[in-house]
Design an enzyme around this catalytic site. Structure first.
Site, mmCIF file in Angstrom:
data_model
loop_
_atom_site.group_PDB
_atom_site.id
_atom_site.type_symbol
_atom_site.label_atom_id
_atom_site.label_comp_id
_atom_site.label_asym_id
_atom_site.label_seq_id
_atom_site.Cartn_x
_atom_site.Cartn_y
_atom_site.Cartn_z
ATOM 1 N N ARG A 240 0.849 -1.183 0.000
ATOM 2 C CA ARG A 240 0.000 0.000 0.000
ATOM 3 C C ARG A 240 0.883 1.231 0.000
ATOM 4 O O ARG A 240 1.996 1.200 0.552
ATOM 5 C CB ARG A 240 -0.860 0.055 1.277
ATOM 6 C CG ARG A 240 -2.158 -0.733 1.226
ATOM 7 C CD ARG A 240 -3.159 -0.104 0.257
ATOM 8 N NE ARG A 240 -4.412 -0.838 0.212
ATOM 9 C CZ ARG A 240 -4.669 -1.876 -0.607
ATOM 10 N NH1 ARG A 240 -3.756 -2.310 -1.434
ATOM 11 N NH2 ARG A 240 -5.839 -2.464 -0.600
ATOM 12 N N GLU A 269 -1.918 8.100 -3.939
ATOM 13 C CA GLU A 269 -2.272 7.704 -5.310
ATOM 14 C C GLU A 269 -3.735 8.049 -5.607
ATOM 15 O O GLU A 269 -4.545 8.096 -4.692
ATOM 16 C CB GLU A 269 -2.011 6.192 -5.511
ATOM 17 C CG GLU A 269 -2.904 5.286 -4.685
ATOM 18 C CD GLU A 269 -2.546 3.809 -4.842
ATOM 19 O OE1 GLU A 269 -1.381 3.443 -4.654
ATOM 20 O OE2 GLU A 269 -3.469 3.042 -5.151
ATOM 21 N N HIS A 287 -1.076 0.473 -9.587
ATOM 22 C CA HIS A 287 -1.827 -0.395 -8.659
ATOM 23 C C HIS A 287 -2.557 -1.523 -9.411
ATOM 24 O O HIS A 287 -3.786 -1.606 -9.380
ATOM 25 C CB HIS A 287 -2.837 0.449 -7.849
ATOM 26 C CG HIS A 287 -3.244 -0.205 -6.559
ATOM 27 N ND1 HIS A 287 -3.530 0.500 -5.422
ATOM 28 C CD2 HIS A 287 -3.430 -1.504 -6.226
ATOM 29 C CE1 HIS A 287 -3.875 -0.328 -4.445
ATOM 30 N NE2 HIS A 287 -3.824 -1.557 -4.912
HETATM 31 C C1 DGY Z 1 -6.197 -5.329 -2.905
HETATM 32 O O1 DGY Z 1 -6.924 -6.276 -3.180
HETATM 33 O O2 DGY Z 1 -6.058 -4.906 -1.761
HETATM 34 C C2 DGY Z 1 -5.487 -4.703 -4.047
HETATM 35 O O3 DGY Z 1 -4.572 -3.761 -3.632
HETATM 36 C C3 DGY Z 1 -6.488 -4.095 -5.010
HETATM 37 O O4 DGY Z 1 -7.048 -2.959 -4.454
#
Ligand code: DGY
Length: 327
Positions: A240, A269, A287
């Site tokens: 993240r 982001e 992402h």
């Molecule tokens: C998740 O599944 O957490 C991925 O980062 C997609 O948002």
């Protein structure tokens, strides 16, 4: 009997919408704009449930304005966009989409590691810019992947998938750091050795971050940690934004403190730190770690199944909090 009303907060697959429409009165986001808090709060009016993605923030104010809400199903394994204590206090069930994306995301973690260590993006830009005029012995010479030391911070299901790929596919020595040490059996299955964060940073040739975001994991990698890494090391973040201090990373990359980075997630982001955009030795992706059609369909379906299961059987398939279910 009247179908429960739900909100689908972002564009999803038409077949998932069709499936949801069999069970619910569905209002969906036709434009796929990311609704701000005011608009999201307004759209949730009268809805018993919602399907969200990681882009929608669910907090106390939004829940207070919508006391009729019962469940919010996130189409993501991560749920740091949810204020879980506020949801639990409001009696709203939260669900996520674990497992269905594990291998796909681990594949991407490895792809980003390879692209970063072997300078794939940087060399492609060079070629596209018409700069390739001759072969040269050290042209885009990168770091070895096979046989090197892989350090994984965050050893959940995705971290374990990356460890297996590294150990069994590339003969890497795998070290990991996690809040808790894995069982001896899991460690053997992943061929991974538990070490402190400091030892990992000092010894790994490639550091991959797969830790969930929380106040405790904020800036797990900052100037201090970058300073501990080898100058030849690569850093990969598929976890993240906010796990890495992006400004400190840009500085470390520009100064050659570490060799390269691969980032799929960013602080703030979809806006990306300008300084990161300027350094060549970083591979940047928007992402997409879980983005294969098959996996994104499975994530959407699991989020939808959570809603259906809750409203038909009073329990969700993959809840992340516990609330008393009213009949
Ligand atoms: C998740 O599944 O957490 C991925 O980062 C997609 O948002």
């Amino acid at each position: 009997m009247k179908k429960p009303a739900i909100l689908v907060a972002r564009a999803i697959f038409p077949q998932t919408l069709d499936f949801l429409s069999q069970h619910f009165e569905v209002e969906s986001n036709q434009t796929d704009e990311v609704w701000d808090a005011v608009e999201l709060t307004r759209r949730l009016n009268g809805k018993a449930g919602a399907l969200t993605t990681g882009s929608e923030r669910i907090d106390g104010a939004l829940l207070q304005a919508n006391p009729q809400l019962k469940i919010i199903a996130n189409m993501a394994v991560g749920f740091n966009n949810f204020d879980i204590p506020a949801m639990t206090a409001a009696g709203v069930l939260a669900t996520n989409t674990p497992d269905v994306l594990t291998d796909t995301t681990a594949d991407f973690g490895f792809a980003l590691l390879m692209a970063t260590a072997r300078r794939v993006s940087e060399s492609e830009h060079f070629l596209r810019a018409g700069k390739w005029t001759k072969w040269r012995y050290d042209m885009f010479a990168g770091a070895e992947v096979h046989g090197s030391t892989l350090g994984i911070i965050g050893m959940g299901r995705i971290g374990q998938g990356i460890a297996r790929r590294g150990a069994f596919g590339f003969g890497m020595k795998v070290v990991y750091h996690n809040r808790s040490q894995l069982s001896p059996q899991l460690e053997a299955e992943c061929k991974a050795t538990y070490v402190s964060k400091e030892v990992l940073l000092k010894t790994a040739d490639h550091v991959v971050l797969v830790v969930p975001y929380s106040a405790e994991s904020h800036h797990t990698i900052g100037a201090n940690e970058l300073g501990m890494m080898k100058s030849t090391a690569t850093l990969v973040n598929i976890a993240r934004g906010g796990i890495v201090d992006d400004a400190a990373l840009a500085h470390a990359l520009a100064g050659g403190q570490i060799a390269a980075a691969g980032l799929d997630v960013f602080e703030g982001e979809p806006v990306v730190n300008e300084a990161l955009l300027k350094v060549p030795n970083v591979v940047l992706t928007p992402h997409i770690a879980s983005a294969t059609t098959k996996t994104r369909l499975a994530m959407a379906q699991l989020a939808a199944d959570n809603l259906v299961s809750y409203f038909t059987q009073g329990r969700a398939l993959t809840p992340v909090n516990q609330v008393a279910i009213m009949g």
